[in-house]
Design a protein around this motif. Structure first.
Motif, PDB file in Angstrom:
ATOM      1  N   ASN A 371       0.796  -1.266   0.075  1.00  0.00           N
ATOM      2  CA  ASN A 371       0.031  -0.070   0.016  1.00  0.00           C
ATOM      3  C   ASN A 371       0.864   1.375   0.148  1.00  0.00           C
ATOM      4  N   GLU A 372       0.194   2.334  -0.012  1.00  0.00           N
ATOM      5  CA  GLU A 372       1.151   3.685   0.022  1.00  0.00           C
ATOM      6  C   GLU A 372       1.994   3.907   1.321  1.00  0.00           C
ATOM      7  N   ARG A 373       1.468   3.080   2.282  1.00  0.00           N
ATOM      8  CA  ARG A 373       2.194   3.399   3.684  1.00  0.00           C
ATOM      9  C   ARG A 373       3.480   2.563   3.874  1.00  0.00           C
ATOM     10  N   VAL A 374       3.339   1.344   3.186  1.00  0.00           N
ATOM     11  CA  VAL A 374       4.167   0.410   3.476  1.00  0.00           C
ATOM     12  C   VAL A 374       5.185   0.188   2.340  1.00  0.00           C
ATOM     13  N   SER A 375       6.587  -0.196   2.213  1.00  0.00           N
ATOM     14  CA  SER A 375       7.521  -0.615   1.360  1.00  0.00           C
ATOM     15  C   SER A 375       8.525  -1.253   1.940  1.00  0.00           C
ATOM     16  N   ASN A 376       9.079  -2.265   0.897  1.00  0.00           N
ATOM     17  CA  ASN A 376      10.200  -2.889   1.406  1.00  0.00           C
ATOM     18  C   ASN A 376      11.124  -3.267   0.352  1.00  0.00           C
ATOM     19  N   SER A 377      12.283  -3.103   0.280  1.00  0.00           N
ATOM     20  CA  SER A 377      13.327  -3.517  -0.948  1.00  0.00           C
ATOM     21  C   SER A 377      14.372  -4.462  -0.391  1.00  0.00           C
ATOM     22  N   LEU A 378      14.360  -5.541  -1.135  1.00  0.00           N
ATOM     23  CA  LEU A 378      15.484  -6.557  -0.587  1.00  0.00           C
ATOM     24  C   LEU A 378      16.429  -6.892  -1.881  1.00  0.00           C
ATOM     25  N   HIS A 379      17.837  -6.566  -1.779  1.00  0.00           N
ATOM     26  CA  HIS A 379      18.820  -6.716  -2.798  1.00  0.00           C
ATOM     27  C   HIS A 379      19.932  -7.733  -2.332  1.00  0.00           C
ATOM     28  N   VAL A 380      20.188  -8.742  -3.139  1.00  0.00           N
ATOM     29  CA  VAL A 380      21.125  -9.743  -2.854  1.00  0.00           C
ATOM     30  C   VAL A 380      22.022  -9.912  -4.070  1.00  0.00           C
ATOM     31  N   ASN A 381      23.441  -9.924  -4.106  1.00  0.00           N
ATOM     32  CA  ASN A 381      24.017 -10.199  -5.326  1.00  0.00           C
ATOM     33  C   ASN A 381      25.432 -11.072  -4.702  1.00  0.00           C
ATOM     34  N   TYR A 382      25.843 -11.550  -6.009  1.00  0.00           N
ATOM     35  CA  TYR A 382      27.398 -12.051  -5.583  1.00  0.00           C
ATOM     36  C   TYR A 382      28.263 -11.372  -6.636  1.00  0.00           C
ATOM     37  N   LEU A 383      29.436 -10.848  -5.921  1.00  0.00           N
ATOM     38  CA  LEU A 383      30.453 -10.071  -6.604  1.00  0.00           C
ATOM     39  C   LEU A 383      31.669 -10.956  -6.811  1.00  0.00           C
ATOM     40  N   ARG A 407      21.358  -6.262   1.291  1.00  0.00           N
ATOM     41  CA  ARG A 407      20.716  -5.264   1.956  1.00  0.00           C
ATOM     42  C   ARG A 407      19.274  -5.292   1.715  1.00  0.00           C
ATOM     43  N   ASP A 408      18.574  -4.661   2.760  1.00  0.00           N
ATOM     44  CA  ASP A 408      17.037  -4.727   3.113  1.00  0.00           C
ATOM     45  C   ASP A 408      16.677  -3.373   3.540  1.00  0.00           C
ATOM     46  N   ASP A 409      15.661  -2.484   2.927  1.00  0.00           N
ATOM     47  CA  ASP A 409      15.310  -1.401   3.304  1.00  0.00           C
ATOM     48  C   ASP A 409      13.859  -1.318   3.275  1.00  0.00           C
ATOM     49  N   PHE A 410      13.309  -1.074   4.661  1.00  0.00           N
ATOM     50  CA  PHE A 410      11.861  -1.005   5.123  1.00  0.00           C
ATOM     51  C   PHE A 410      11.580   0.617   5.477  1.00  0.00           C
ATOM     52  N   SER A 411      10.494   0.862   4.986  1.00  0.00           N
ATOM     53  CA  SER A 411       9.799   1.904   5.448  1.00  0.00           C
ATOM     54  C   SER A 411       8.398   1.830   5.745  1.00  0.00           C
ATOM     55  N   VAL A 412       7.859   2.706   6.682  1.00  0.00           N
ATOM     56  CA  VAL A 412       6.477   2.627   6.780  1.00  0.00           C
ATOM     57  C   VAL A 412       6.049   3.904   7.228  1.00  0.00           C
ATOM     58  N   ARG A 413       4.917   4.523   6.804  1.00  0.00           N
ATOM     59  CA  ARG A 413       4.485   5.913   7.177  1.00  0.00           C
ATOM     60  C   ARG A 413       3.627   5.786   8.256  1.00  0.00           C
ATOM     61  N   LEU A 414       4.045   6.120   9.754  1.00  0.00           N
ATOM     62  CA  LEU A 414       3.513   6.088  10.780  1.00  0.00           C
ATOM     63  C   LEU A 414       2.316   7.176  11.193  1.00  0.00           C
ATOM     64  N   ALA A 415       2.474   8.253  10.275  1.00  0.00           N
ATOM     65  CA  ALA A 415       1.312   9.229  10.306  1.00  0.00           C
ATOM     66  C   ALA A 415       1.726  10.302   9.018  1.00  0.00           C
ATOM     67  N   LYS A 416       0.856  11.012   8.733  1.00  0.00           N
ATOM     68  CA  LYS A 416       0.962  11.866   7.770  1.00  0.00           C
ATOM     69  C   LYS A 416       2.385  12.771   7.684  1.00  0.00           C
ATOM     70  N   TRP A 417       2.642  12.907   8.711  1.00  0.00           N
ATOM     71  CA  TRP A 417       3.980  13.745   8.955  1.00  0.00           C
ATOM     72  C   TRP A 417       5.171  12.900   9.364  1.00  0.00           C
ATOM     73  N   ASN A 418       4.929  11.653   9.386  1.00  0.00           N
ATOM     74  CA  ASN A 418       6.296  10.993  10.277  1.00  0.00           C
ATOM     75  C   ASN A 418       6.228   9.571   9.322  1.00  0.00           C
TER      76      ASN A 418
END
Length: 763
Positions: A371-383, A407-418
């Motif tokens: 949804n618009e409040r929650v997002s998650n992005s996971l990246h894995v590679n072999y170098l 790396r894994d990046d997670f974000s959640v909108r707790l409120a309209k301003w936060n």
């Protein structure tokens, strides 16, 4: 039965027999109907035009008209049309009027694809970003792709445009130099270079002429000169993050580019209903060109560098919430220098000097946005990285490493301003190194003390684990205020050390158009492998630290005119330096202090004109131990001034003319005052001035120009371009060449004139 009755019966029977024949004849006289289908596309790019009104009018009767609207793929259909001529009209506010005569044939479908010529100023183009569109970011700029590809002196490489922005020192010579960027008074090795959030070994190929990743497959180019989020770590300078784009999903397309120094090709398109893919490959011509253009009386060697790189991307959409991406990137660089001088002998003197570096980076990414409040992005590679260095006959280094990065990046909108953001990143690496080398001179050390420099033989295998965790809170408690506190924790398993990065940034919007901004925080970077490797370095080293204070203001005047002014002070401590006689080979006794001011006054491309004025003032000093004097950083550049402008010409905006003027201070160096004779090697050893980096090269200035012409056909575009660096042949000083006993020297300069001619076909 009467005769009348017989005649009536015979007539009815005859009529019953004639009815089928009469009906068939009537049907045969009525003509079969036809249909008209097609696709509305942008001329040259073949991008579909969805939701566009299409009108059809009978050629012989203007009162007979039909209308429809194109679907998401730009397609339209007219059914049940009588054979004949029709007038097809397409109206679009962003394109020139389109009208065509079509002939519909009986019983056959007629197809007519329409190519609309975009009105000047409304070309459909992607946007590539320098500085993400995040309101909390202290340093950000946005450039359209058309602005990036048209910058003079960038050799048609959008990533090299970074060298014309504030905070970046102009230490490369017309594209030849470092494999990274000197950002705010720190070395290229002190900044982080990311691809899809994960580390890449280098930003540029050998010589710095072309970026390591083809920018045609990138969506974002993000440049942070400093004060960046706790999302990023293990860097003291800046961050450059590259994010690849989604391949096109509408049809098969691509481009082929051929210029003086390299060629590349890219193909992309749909792979089924929910998937798409792209593949590209590039190869340089530099190894054929440079030996011809470098004057032998200026540089007494033959230089033979070459590179290639490749990219592959596959995207698969799992519904509306999930995106799975598979990618593979790789590069191979090689360079050979054949010395033609027999005057001078030093520890590295020999007939050859060879370097080869290759790396391959397959990986996957998963993005989840329920949804618009929650997002998650996971990246894995072999170098996987394979490096080989050969310095003359006796000095070699071979290394093979494998890294699993995540790396894994997670974000959640707790409120309209936060909005709360948190994540983890790191890598687990293992590999082997085999080498027979001395300790190379470090930053601030002008050269080897003598020809009998101790050589170390290394043959080791090991591993290292470096995880990190971060959290930050993006708060907008009022319409005029933005605050972002954050913290990052880093751990290095080989050294058994932990570091902590608290950071804080704030932006205030006192009135429309004006933004005030400030940031402070700690930034840590682990020593490099050679510095802490047992048997060669010091395994008791600790992390290097930067303490940053930055502030500034930016103002938007409207209509694309903006100005951005920033100032900063950075203190460095715990820097890895060479130890003194009674100390380990490396210690954390180094210190540094850097301050600077950056100005960017810019006109965004709105109609025909774009350009900017960039000025960077930087003073970067170092101190190698508590008893040493302060000195200039090896790549300290006090002034860097850039004026850049580009103008689009022609009724169809198919010509573009641009120019860039740049003035820079010379880099510091340590002069050679005398020499000592070494009877064992029958050679002279230079004696350097006691004042390290006490001399400075002369200032340098140059003018670059660029001309582009776009030829637009129905289904493809041809772009021709000429990019000329250093139009008036001003010589760039790169150092000095000494005779055998260092009693005489002459300046060495790089080729003064460098033109690039290119052709690019896009379909």
């Amino acid at each position: 039965m009467t005769n009348n009755t017989v005649r009536i019966g015979l007539g009815l029977a005859l009529l019953g027999l004639l009815i089928p024949f009469l009906a068939g004849a009537a049907a045969a006289e009525e003509p079969a109907l036809g249909s008209l289908t097609g696709i509305i596309m942008v001329k040259g790019t073949r991008l579909p035009k969805p939701q566009l009104a299409v009108q059809l009018k009978d050629w012989n009767d203007e009162n007979r008209t039909w209308g429809t609207v194109t679907d998401d793929q730009g397609a339209f259909t007219f059914e049940n049309l009588s054979p004949g001529d029709y007038v097809l009209t397409v109206t679009d506010d962003l394109s020139e009027p389109f009208e065509a005569t079509v002939t519909v044939r009986a019983g056959k479908p007629t197809r007519k694809n329409c190519y609309l010529q975009s009105l000047p100023g409304y070309e459909a183009d992607e946007v590539t970003v320098i500085g993400k569109r995040e309101p909390e970011v202290v340093s950000r700029q946005e450039l359209k792709k058309e602005e990036l590809t048209g910058v003079p002196g960038a050799n048609n490489d959008p990533i090299r445009v970074l060298e014309s922005l504030p905070g970046v020192a102009a230490t490369s010579v017309m594209g030849f130099g470092n494999d990274g960027l000197v950002i705010r008074g720190t070395g290229p090795e002190d900044s982080g270079y990311k691809l899809n959030g994960l580390e890449i070994p280098q930003l540029f190929h050998f010589g710095g002429m072309n970026s390591i990743v083809n920018a045609e497959l990138l969506q974002d180019i993000v440049y942070y000169p400093g004060a960046y989020s706790v999302k990023y770590g293990n860097a003291l300078g800046g961050i450059v993050e590259l994010t690849n784009r989604e391949p096109r999903t509408d049809r098969l397309g691509g481009l082929v580019d051929l210029n003086t120094y390299a060629t590349f090709m890219i193909f992309e398109g749909p792979l089924g209903k929910n998937a798409s893919g792209a593949v590209g490959v590039r190869r340089s011509f530099i190894d054929f060109i440079l030996p011809v253009v470098i004057p032998k009386d200026q540089a007494q060697f033959t230089l033979a560098p070459r590179f290639y790189d490749y990219q592959a991307i596959v995207n698969y959409h799992l519904g509306n919430d999930h995106l799975l991406q598979l990618f593979a990137f790789g590069s191979d660089d090689g360079m050979s220098i054949i010395d033609e001088s027999d005057e001078r002998k030093d520890p590295f003197s020999s007939d050859t000097f060879n370097i080869r570096v290759s790396w391959h980076q397959p990986g996957l990414a998963w993005t989840w946005t329920p949804n618009e409040r929650v997002s998650n992005s996971l990246h894995v590679n072999y170098l996987y990285s394979d490096e080989e260095y050969e310095f003359g006959d006796n000095f070699t280094l071979k290394g093979k490493t494998s890294d699993i990065q995540f790396r894994d990046d997670f974000s959640v909108r707790l409120a309209k301003w936060n909005e709360l953001r948190l994540g983890i990143d790191g890598d687990y690496g293992f590999g082997s190194i085999e080498a027979n080398v001395p300790h190379a001179p470090r930053e601030g050390e002008p050269g080897f003390d003598d020809a009998s420099e101790e050589t170390y033989h290394i043959d080791v295998t090991g591993d290292v684990f470096q995880p990190s965790f971060y959290v930050e809170d993006v708060m907008n408690p009022a319409s005029w205020l933005n605050i972002v506190p954050g913290a990052r924790v880093n751990y290095q398993a080989y050294l058994g050390k932990t570091s902590y990065d608290p950071r804080l940034s704030a932006k205030v919007f006192p009135w429309r158009g004006l933004t005030l901004k400030a940031a402070t925080g700690l930034y840590h970077q682990w020593p490099s492998l050679d510095e802490y490797l047992k048997g060669y370095g010091n395994e008791n080293l600790d992390t290097e630290t930067a303490e940053l204070y930055a502030g500034g203001a930016e103002y938007d005047f409207g209509e694309g005119w903006t100005v951005d002014l920033q100032g900063y002070y950075k203190r460095l401590y715990g820097m890895v330096v060479s130890g003194r006689d009674d100390e380990p080979v490396y210690t954390n006794d180094g210190q540094g202090k850097i301050h600077g001011v950056e100005l960017l006054a810019r006109k965004r491309l709105t109609d025909r004109f774009m350009g900017w004025v960039s000025y960077t003032y930087t003073v970067s000093r170092r101190k190698d131990n508590a008893d040493a004097d302060w000195r200039y950083f090896d790549q300290d550049q006090t002034h860097n001034f850039v004026v850049l402008a580009s103008y689009i010409l022609g009724a169809q905006k198919d010509w573009r003319l641009g120019a860039k003027f740049q003035f820079t201070s010379g880099l510091p160096y340590t002069d050679i005052r005398s020499a000592l004779y070494n009877a064992d090697t029958d050679s002279y050893i230079p004696v350097y001035d006691e004042q390290i980096n006490g001399e400075r090269e002369k200032p340098y200035h140059k003018l670059d120009i660029r001309i582009d012409k776009i030829w637009t056909f129905n289904s493809w575009q041809l772009t021709t371009y000429l990019d000329v660096q250093n139009v008036y042949w001003n010589k760039y000083p790169v150092g000095y060449e000494y005779n055998y006993d260092y009693t005489e020297k002459k300046a060495i300069s790089f080729p003064a004139f460098m033109p690039t001619v290119g052709l690019q076909g896009r379909f």
